[in-house]
Design a protein around this motif. Structure first.
Motif: not given
Length: 329
Positions: A108-109, A113-114, A119-120, A318-321
């Protein structure tokens, strides 16, 4: 008198504006429904389709995704810290080596990312995937807010003090759940997650003893004898460490209230399951859920929301990996 009133009003006006600004600032850092409506409108759709496809191919996926959320949120909060790979991370602890569903989250990640790079969060993907997994298994539809951010800390040493062991007493479970902001009702409700999924034989071996010849005999009298025999047949001495049994042998892949009916029949797989019936503090809740699935589902949507909101990181935390198994460089 009029001058005093005007000054008083002006003062209150300023206080109100300051309060309004602070409230607005705080709200931007909170979780929200449709958090990605503008930045990534297809976010929940992508996660949902990924979970659906994976579940269609492998019916054990929903149970794995739901368990993954529990193990993530109870340690460091719902921040995807359990996904991080490496020596000494949460994922490397023996309590987590049997976790599954990582490939679904990663899939899903990659798609997200595409379509919506950077963002998510992985933390939101884990929460949404668990939510969808329950629904696809026949459980209730739950609305959960998003906006979680990914943590940067993941330590194996934090796992054991924060995860329920299947041999826990009721007092131990209450203490742990309470530390996460979860009530006694939440404990009884969220234990219903065991209506799907499976467990390794080692997770309930403490309910049996092994004689010198390797034969197992029941020592936990709260367990139904016939069910105990079935478990010993499925997990004989010398069974492969990867051998598993279904948490709920009757409706293994259906998210329903059968788990509570099993408890009434003294067929709870773990000691931590059976104790919900034997302890007076939770017995009534077990009886209610066993008789009324609607009541269980209603309670589940409330408790699940609380679970998926434990210790979330939002705003600038935190961050968005870019990739769920690793922190950003």
């Amino acid at each position: 008198m009029e001058k005093t009133s005007a000054a008083f009003s002006c003062t209150h006006c300023c206080v109100f504006l300051i309060w309004l600004f602070l409230a607005a600032s705080a709200s931007t850092a909170d979780l929200a429904l449709n958090f990605y409506a503008a930045s990534c409108p297809s976010a929940e759709f992508i996660v949902r389709n990924t979970v659906r496809s994976a579940s269609d191919l492998d019916p054990t996926v929903p149970g794995k995704l739901l368990r993954l959320l529990f193990h993530d949120c109870f340690v460091e909060g719902c921040d995807a810290s359990v996904l991080l790979q490496g020596t000494g991370t949460e994922r490397s602890d023996p309590a987590n080596t049997s976790l599954g569903g990582f490939a679904v989250i990663d899939s899903a990640k990659r798609l997200l990312e595409v379509f919506c790079p950077g963002t998510v969060s992985c933390a939101d993907i884990v929460a949404l995937a668990a939510r969808d997994a329950v629904e696809f298994s026949g459980g209730p539809v739950a609305q959960i807010p998003t906006g979680r951010r990914d943590g940067k800390v993941s330590a194996a040493s934090n796992v054991r003090p924060n995860i329920v062991d299947t041999s826990f007493t009721m007092d131990e479970m209450i203490k742990l759940f309470s530390s996460k902001g979860l009530s006694l009702v939440d404990l009884a409700t969220l234990s219903g997650a065991h209506t799907i999924g499976s467990a390794h034989c080692s997770a309930f071996r403490d309910r049996f003893k092994q004689d010198p010849k390797g034969k197992f005999t029941l020592i936990d009298t709260s367990l139904d004898n016939v069910y105990a025999e079935e478990l010993m047949e499925q997990c004989p001495a010398g069974a492969n460490q990867s051998t598993t049994v279904k948490n709920d042998p009757k409706t293994s892949f259906a998210f329903d209230n059968q788990y509570y009916q099993n408890l009434l029949a003294h067929r709870g797989l773990f000691q931590s399951d059976s104790i919900l019936l034997t302890d007076g503090r939770t017995r009534k809740q077990v009886e209610i859920f066993a008789q009324d699935q609607v009541s269980f589902f209603q309670s589940w949507t409330e408790s699940f929301l609380k679970l998926a909101s434990i210790g979330v990181k939002t705003g600038d935390e935190g961050e968005i990996r870019a990739s769920c198994p690793t922190t950003n460089a």
